[in-house]
Design a protein around this motif. Structure first.
Motif, PDB file in Angstrom:
ATOM      1  N   ASP A  74       2.798 -17.156  -0.538  1.00 40.73           N
ATOM      2  CA  ASP A  74       4.312 -16.981  -1.013  1.00 40.73           C
ATOM      3  C   ASP A  74       4.624 -15.445  -1.333  1.00 40.73           C
ATOM      4  O   ASP A  74       5.618 -15.162  -0.829  1.00 40.73           O
ATOM      5  CB  ASP A  74       4.768 -17.751  -2.182  1.00 40.73           C
ATOM      6  CG  ASP A  74       4.299 -19.183  -1.671  1.00 40.73           C
ATOM      7  OD1 ASP A  74       5.067 -19.941  -0.780  1.00 40.73           O
ATOM      8  OD2 ASP A  74       3.612 -19.754  -2.601  1.00 40.73           O
ATOM      9  N   LEU A  75       3.701 -14.846  -1.809  1.00 41.74           N
ATOM     10  CA  LEU A  75       3.772 -13.463  -2.079  1.00 41.74           C
ATOM     11  C   LEU A  75       2.680 -12.752  -2.128  1.00 41.74           C
ATOM     12  O   LEU A  75       1.488 -13.067  -2.590  1.00 41.74           O
ATOM     13  CB  LEU A  75       4.470 -13.341  -3.608  1.00 41.74           C
ATOM     14  CG  LEU A  75       4.764 -12.107  -4.343  1.00 41.74           C
ATOM     15  CD1 LEU A  75       5.872 -11.169  -3.512  1.00 41.74           C
ATOM     16  CD2 LEU A  75       5.402 -12.356  -5.675  1.00 41.74           C
ATOM     17  N   VAL A  76       2.746 -11.369  -1.576  1.00 36.35           N
ATOM     18  CA  VAL A  76       1.559 -10.499  -1.639  1.00 36.35           C
ATOM     19  C   VAL A  76       1.847  -9.163  -2.492  1.00 36.35           C
ATOM     20  O   VAL A  76       3.133  -8.713  -2.138  1.00 36.35           O
ATOM     21  CB  VAL A  76       0.777 -10.066  -0.227  1.00 36.35           C
ATOM     22  CG1 VAL A  76      -0.090  -8.840  -0.595  1.00 36.35           C
ATOM     23  CG2 VAL A  76       0.128 -11.095   0.374  1.00 36.35           C
ATOM     24  N   LEU A  77       1.243  -9.016  -3.697  1.00 35.07           N
ATOM     25  CA  LEU A  77       1.718  -7.544  -4.328  1.00 35.07           C
ATOM     26  C   LEU A  77       0.708  -6.541  -4.126  1.00 35.07           C
ATOM     27  O   LEU A  77      -0.673  -6.998  -4.239  1.00 35.07           O
ATOM     28  CB  LEU A  77       1.670  -7.989  -5.901  1.00 35.07           C
ATOM     29  CG  LEU A  77       2.523  -9.125  -6.351  1.00 35.07           C
ATOM     30  CD1 LEU A  77       2.252  -9.559  -7.754  1.00 35.07           C
ATOM     31  CD2 LEU A  77       3.973  -8.614  -6.307  1.00 35.07           C
ATOM     32  N   CYS A  78       1.021  -5.387  -3.735  1.00 34.45           N
ATOM     33  CA  CYS A  78      -0.212  -4.370  -3.154  1.00 34.45           C
ATOM     34  C   CYS A  78       0.173  -2.947  -3.796  1.00 34.45           C
ATOM     35  O   CYS A  78       1.416  -2.553  -3.710  1.00 34.45           O
ATOM     36  CB  CYS A  78      -0.205  -4.505  -1.665  1.00 34.45           C
ATOM     37  SG  CYS A  78      -1.305  -3.468  -1.013  1.00 34.45           S
ATOM     38  N   ASN A  79      -0.714  -2.340  -4.139  1.00 38.86           N
ATOM     39  CA  ASN A  79      -0.657  -0.789  -4.698  1.00 38.86           C
ATOM     40  C   ASN A  79      -1.866  -0.305  -3.830  1.00 38.86           C
ATOM     41  O   ASN A  79      -3.010  -0.236  -4.213  1.00 38.86           O
ATOM     42  CB  ASN A  79      -0.899  -0.566  -6.084  1.00 38.86           C
ATOM     43  CG  ASN A  79      -0.716   0.771  -6.528  1.00 38.86           C
ATOM     44  OD1 ASN A  79      -0.532   1.757  -5.732  1.00 38.86           O
ATOM     45  ND2 ASN A  79      -1.165   1.083  -7.865  1.00 38.86           N
ATOM     46  N   PRO A  80      -1.798   0.208  -2.659  1.00 41.19           N
ATOM     47  CA  PRO A  80      -2.770   0.706  -1.808  1.00 41.19           C
ATOM     48  C   PRO A  80      -3.398   1.861  -2.309  1.00 41.19           C
ATOM     49  O   PRO A  80      -2.771   2.779  -2.483  1.00 41.19           O
ATOM     50  CB  PRO A  80      -2.110   0.888  -0.199  1.00 41.19           C
ATOM     51  CG  PRO A  80      -0.622   0.175  -0.488  1.00 41.19           C
ATOM     52  CD  PRO A  80      -0.297   0.257  -1.744  1.00 41.19           C
TER      53      PRO A  80
END
Length: 374
Positions: A301-307
């Motif tokens: 449902d949701l992807v959280l990302c700090n690449p």
């Protein structure tokens, strides 16, 4: 990009992992070449272990694989996969691969260390070796000359023993260390600190990003994690110590959180932090992986990302590209990707190309948080 390393009348075909079309970066560096040239005429016991630390894509492991029982120690899942790939490509025997928290084989005859930029990881590895190595073990470090500082050498002296350096060759330098067992100390516990405004206690193993305090990007993202009872499956991509996973779990107790990182120490820290902070630690499932390789399509449902914007020591944007593409694959229809990045990185253009839409949901003087929907 050179596809083959040729030294001392021998050629190895080496590639970075994952392999990309039109690759511009090679899978070894001048420090690898310097170590190989220096060590090639050593008489090695075919029964005693050879330890190799922080081998970026397996160049050193490939070179020494037929000279004795090699154990390669790395915190990087990607480095380990690259090593396996290159051993197979050159029809070489397997080597033993350990993460940095594993117990190392006794009585090594030769230790080769690609010196990490993270001094906390270097200190950890030096302390491991001080407990382990016998008096006759040869220990050689290597790295870019400009990155071997006086402070690096002082760490080697403090935690392992007498340290000398070579002349620089092709801008690389070797570091020779003679172990002193009287310097051996108990291995340090992970660093722990509180984030009182979010009710969290965080613990970090040595190689985890921002190992002594909460980084400012993560602190900003914590304020913008959605709370929605319809969120059942959330991914924290590039989870580090799991602080974003923990906040997402607190805000969304109905959701399962999948926390993904390519660092074994990061995943171990995330697992320990789930136990420290959650009534139900099993709400978080932490795994090592290359981005979202092999995960089911159309379920999140949701992807959280700090690449990250580097791989090993190379500055690159291909990891962000892969993260965003992988997120598009695993998100269900109308699922969302939320990304934080430094203002100058231009993640919005990449997200718009992949998703067809992007909007800013928050910004400050240094960071922007973007949202794209599938």
């Amino acid at each position: 990009m050179k596809p083959a390393l040729t030294l001392l009348d021998r050629t190895l075909h080496l590639a970075r992992y994952p392999q990309r079309k039109n690759e511009t970066l090679q899978a070894w560096d001048a420090a690898d070449e310097y170590l190989i040239n220096h060590s090639h005429d050593m008489v090695l016991d075919p029964q005693r272990p050879i330890l190799i630390f922080n081998d970026s894509f397996g160049a050193l492991s490939c070179w020494f694989a037929e000279k004795g029982p090699v154990t390669s120690v790395s915190d990087s899942y990607i480095a380990q996969q690259g090593c396996r790939q290159n051993l197979a490509a050159n029809a070489l025997p397997d080597v033993t691969q350990f993460d940095c928290l594993a117990e190392l084989p006794a009585n090594p005859q030769l230790v080769l260390i690609k010196l990490p930029k993270n001094n906390r990881l270097l200190t950890w590895q030096l302390q491991q070796l001080c407990h382990l190595v016998p008096d006759d073990c040869i220990i050689i470090g290597a790295g870019k000359a400009k990155e071997i500082h006086t402070s690096t050498l002082k760490l080697c002296e403090k935690y392992l023993g007498e340290t000398k350096t070579s002349l620089a060759v092709k801008k690389a330098r070797l570091v020779f260390i003679k172990a002193d067992k009287t310097l051996a100390k108990p291995m340090p516990a992970p660093k722990t600190w509180d984030v009182p405004e979010h009710g969290l206690t965080l613990t970090n193993h040595a190689n985890v990003f921002s190992g002594e305090s909460l980084d400012i990007g993560g602190r900003f993202l914590l304020e913008h994690i959605p709370q929605n009872p319809s969120l059942n499956n959330i991914i924290d991509l590039g989870c580090g110590n799991g602080v974003i996973s923990l906040k997402a779990a607190q805000l969304n107790p109905q959701a399962k959180i999948t926390s993904v990182d390519e660092s074994y120490m990061a995943v171990a820290s995330c697992q320990e932090n789930a136990k420290l902070n959650l009534d139900n630690p099993e709400q978080i499932h932490a795994i090592v992986n290359n981005c979202l390789d092999g995960l089911e399509a159309d379920w999140a449902d949701l992807v959280l990302c700090n690449p990250p914007f580097h791989q090993q020591n190379a500055i690159t944007d291909h990891i962000a590209w892969q993260m965003f593409c992988d997120a598009q694959q695993v998100l269900r229809p109308r699922g969302q990707l939320i990304v934080i990045g430094n203002r100058q990185l231009g993640y919005d253009e990449k997200m718009k190309r992949i998703f067809g839409n992007v909007k800013k949901i928050a910004q400050n003087s240094k960071f922007i948080i973007y949202l794209s929907g599938k």
